[in-house]
Scaffold this active site. Structure first.
Site, PDB file in Angstrom:
ATOM      1  N   THR A 130      46.519  36.751  48.805  1.00 11.44           N
ATOM      2  CA  THR A 130      46.565  36.459  47.375  1.00 11.44           C
ATOM      3  C   THR A 130      45.636  37.342  46.559  1.00 11.44           C
ATOM      4  OG1 THR A 130      46.692  34.599  45.823  1.00 11.44           O
ATOM      5  CG2 THR A 130      44.777  34.670  47.301  1.00 11.44           C
TER       6      THR A 130
ATOM      7  N   ASP B 112      48.572  27.504  42.278  1.00  8.26           N
ATOM      8  CA  ASP B 112      49.405  28.680  42.529  1.00  8.26           C
ATOM      9  C   ASP B 112      49.552  29.088  43.987  1.00  8.26           C
ATOM     10  OD1 ASP B 112      46.710  29.352  42.520  1.00  8.26           O
ATOM     11  OD2 ASP B 112      46.877  30.920  40.997  1.00  8.26           O
TER      12      ASP B 112
ATOM     13  N   GLU C 292      48.945  39.500  38.124  1.00  4.93           N
ATOM     14  CA  GLU C 292      50.124  38.754  38.578  1.00  4.93           C
ATOM     15  C   GLU C 292      51.451  39.355  38.115  1.00  4.93           C
ATOM     16  OE1 GLU C 292      46.631  36.487  39.212  1.00  4.93           O
ATOM     17  OE2 GLU C 292      47.385  37.284  37.310  1.00  4.93           O
TER      18      GLU C 292
ATOM     19  N   ARG D 280      38.653  37.358  49.083  1.00  7.00           N
ATOM     20  CA  ARG D 280      38.143  38.651  48.622  1.00  7.00           C
ATOM     21  C   ARG D 280      37.356  39.375  49.710  1.00  7.00           C
ATOM     22  NH1 ARG D 280      37.090  38.425  42.253  1.00  7.00           N
ATOM     23  NH2 ARG D 280      38.026  36.414  41.721  1.00  7.00           N
TER      24      ARG D 280
ATOM     25  N   GLU E 106      37.195  31.750  47.454  1.00 11.07           N
ATOM     26  CA  GLU E 106      36.998  33.072  46.868  1.00 11.07           C
ATOM     27  C   GLU E 106      36.415  34.056  47.875  1.00 11.07           C
ATOM     28  OE1 GLU E 106      38.053  34.118  44.120  1.00 11.07           O
ATOM     29  OE2 GLU E 106      38.279  32.433  42.739  1.00 11.07           O
TER      30      GLU E 106
END
Length: 589
Positions: free
Chosen positions: A494, A251, A403, A123, A119
């Site tokens: 992503t 994913d 998404e 980010r 994460e």
């Protein structure tokens, strides 16, 4: 004549189903796409100013109670860094300047706190690197380098696969506290774009080697059909358990296979081969049709390949439509690549798959009373089913996820089919209607929802950073007519942070080769290596133009065959239809 009659019968059936809905349904499209883009920008500004006023610097924002909090003893920049490049793209210079000042003066990662490696990478490291890419401001690169050095301790494991967390102060990696210490497969395989770009910027090969090693270790497991279990043991490097899915923990493994190949200008074909093998595995083992309307969905294999398919599908899976389209054309416009020497039937098939799954994701919004998708749906496969999916009570929340609109953005850029803009506009209007919150003093903000199946939906007092970093960014780019962030020049990580494509040069290389390269047979629809795809496949029929919106097809058929639709020619009705077509053309222009 038979074919013409068949096609006309389909059009007539559509006209029958839609009735007068053409005129009624187009009313909300009386707006230019520039105006639509400005509405999205305003939603960002409202959300951002509310955060800036009430919780500046905090990692978490509760927009209804107008309070903020940090994840640790000091702020990590969760909201500010994640939103930075969105502000830059939207031309919000004052907001960007205030964010830069905070990042330069206040943001530090030198404190005792355990962070999730994945994460924090996608980010914070991703946000800082994209901020540098868009501004060339060393403030962001310096912060990114400091953060990356602190994250590297998480990679110090027996296998080279990172532990789930790392301490920012000590650099010590920490195993997952649950799942017997296993790391998420998606999380260990979704660090590569960020660290590779940082390596390219700094010339530090160490960053590159660390993340390339991860991919080698995972590939050595030789997953069947390219489909990987969602857990991996960071000590042994072996997969753990059998659960295979494209939702959480699975994913972005598949996403970064393709995007690593694209990031280095197609110079690492091993990742493309792995991606194509996975796509074929997804089609064969995970994809089914719902009842009664035949929606394409991607399920889960709880016991691995050979086990029964669960028809559960997370909203997170909806990234795959955009990824498949990106893989088919590599970000180039469809009308250009279909005339090229390397277009093939397999690429056409992948683009068709992309359209189908994205339509399903749109239906996850449209078929819910609020017009907003829940977190998870379960598709019906029984022939007696009256609805395509149902929603379990614990899955009814909406976190303003990106998404579906991400896939709409990619598909519109590639096909220029206006249907994707219309669907995006509908979704955005549902967000405005249900997730917007107006305080007594007139302050406007947006929040998540607890239950999208009620009218009105029950609100949840939390605004995720990806609402600003991804959802509104992709909607803004969907309505953009200037090709901002062209898909043949940049790769989005992503978390929707854009990085430029680059060549390997003399310093960097993949450093490993596949243990057992896949033998391919293009006629059998097997995975195809890049060198084969660069050679045109013989006897491929000319690809069809992108499909027109169905309402436009029906209208055009009505104009061509008025006697069938309305008996003797009715000039007044014909004039009305012609006017409707002109309105559609103006909207699509």
């Amino acid at each position: 004549m038979l074919l013409k009659g068949f096609l006309l019968s389909i059009v007539l059936y559509i006209v029958y189903l839609l009735g007068v809905g053409f005129n009624q349904g187009e009313g909300h499209l009386n707006i230019s796409w520039k105006e639509a883009q400005n509405e999205v920008k305003q939603a960002f500004v409202d959300s951002w100013h509310s955060y800036e006023k009430n919780a500046w610097g905090a990692d978490i924002y509760h927009p209804i109670t107008q309070t903020g909090e940090n994840m640790g003893p000091k702020p990590l920049g969760w909201m500010i860094v994640d939103s930075l490049d969105t502000m830059m793209m939207m031309g919000l210079t004052d907001e960007t300047a205030r964010a830069r000042k905070w990042i330069k003066k206040e943001l530090t990662y030198d404190f005792d706190y355990d962070v999730n490696v994945f994460e924090t990478t996608i980010r914070m490291l991703g946000g800082l690197l994209s901020g540098f890419y868009l501004s060339k401001d060393d403030v962001y690169l310096d912060k990114a380098t400091d953060l990356a050095n602190r994250l590297l301790g998480g990679f110090n494991t027996p296998s080279g696969l990172p532990y789930a967390s790392v301490n920012l102060k000590t650099g010590k990696g920490i195993k997952n506290h649950v799942d017997s210490g296993a790391s998420s497969t998606a999380e260990v395989a979704t660090l590569q774009l960020e660290f590779k770009y940082l390596a390219k910027l700094t010339g530090e090969k160490m960053y590159w080697d660390k993340v390339e090693k991860i991919m080698e270790v995972l590939e050595r497991n030789q997953p069947e059909a390219g489909l990987v279990p969602i857990y991996v043991n960071p000590d042994t490097g072996k997969f753990k358990g059998n659960l295979i899915r494209l939702g959480s923990r699975g994913d972005s493994y598949y996403e970064y296979l393709l995007k690593q190949f694209l990031q280095t200008n197609r110079q690492e074909p091993v990742y493309y081969d792995m991606y194509l093998e996975a796509v074929q595995g997804i089609k064969k083992h995970l994809t089914r049709k719902s009842q009664p309307n035949g929606l394409t969905f991607i399920g889960e294999l709880e016991r691995g390949i050979g086990g029964e398919l669960s028809p559960k599908m997370d909203h997170l899976v909806c990234f795959i439509g955009g990824l498949l389209a990106l893989g088919a054309t590599e970000g180039l416009p469809y009308n250009d690549v279909r005339k090229s020497g390397w277009w093939s039937s397999s690429r056409e098939s992948e683009l068709h798959f992309a359209r189908d799954i994205t339509h399903t994701c749109y239906k996850m919004y449209q078929d819910v009373s609020s017009g907003l998708s829940p977190e998870i749906v379960v598709f019906n496969t029984d022939a007696k089913s009256k609805e395509d999916f149902y929603i379990k009570p614990l899955d009814r929340h909406n976190l303003q996820r990106p998404e579906t609109v991400e896939s709409l953005f990619v598909l519109y850029r590639i096909t220029k089919d206006p249907i994707y803009r219309r669907w995006g506009w509908e979704i955005f209007q549902s967000f405005k209607k249900h997730s917007q919150y107006i305080h007594e003093d007139g302050e406007v903000t947006y929040t998540s929802l607890k239950d999208v199946t009620t009218d009105p939906p029950v609100k949840k007092d939390e605004m995720e950073s990806f609402w600003l970093a991804e959802t509104l960014k992709y909607l803004y780019l969907l309505f953009d007519d200037e090709d901002t962030m062209p898909l043949d020049k940049v790769v989005f990580n992503t978390e929707a942070h854009p990085f430029p494509k680059f060549d390997l040069g003399t310093l960097f290389e993949t450093g490993w080769t596949a243990a057992a390269p896949v033998e391919v047979n293009p006629e059998a629809g097997q995975p195809l290596p890049r060198k084969a795809l660069d050679t045109p496949i013989k006897a491929i029929p000319k690809a069809a133009e992108p499909a027109k919106p169905i309402d436009q097809v029906a209208r055009e058929a009505a104009l061509d065959n008025p006697e069938i639709l309305m008996g003797p020619r009715d000039d007044a009705k014909m004039k009305e239809l012609e006017g409707d077509l002109e309105d559609l053309a103006k909207h699509d222009a």
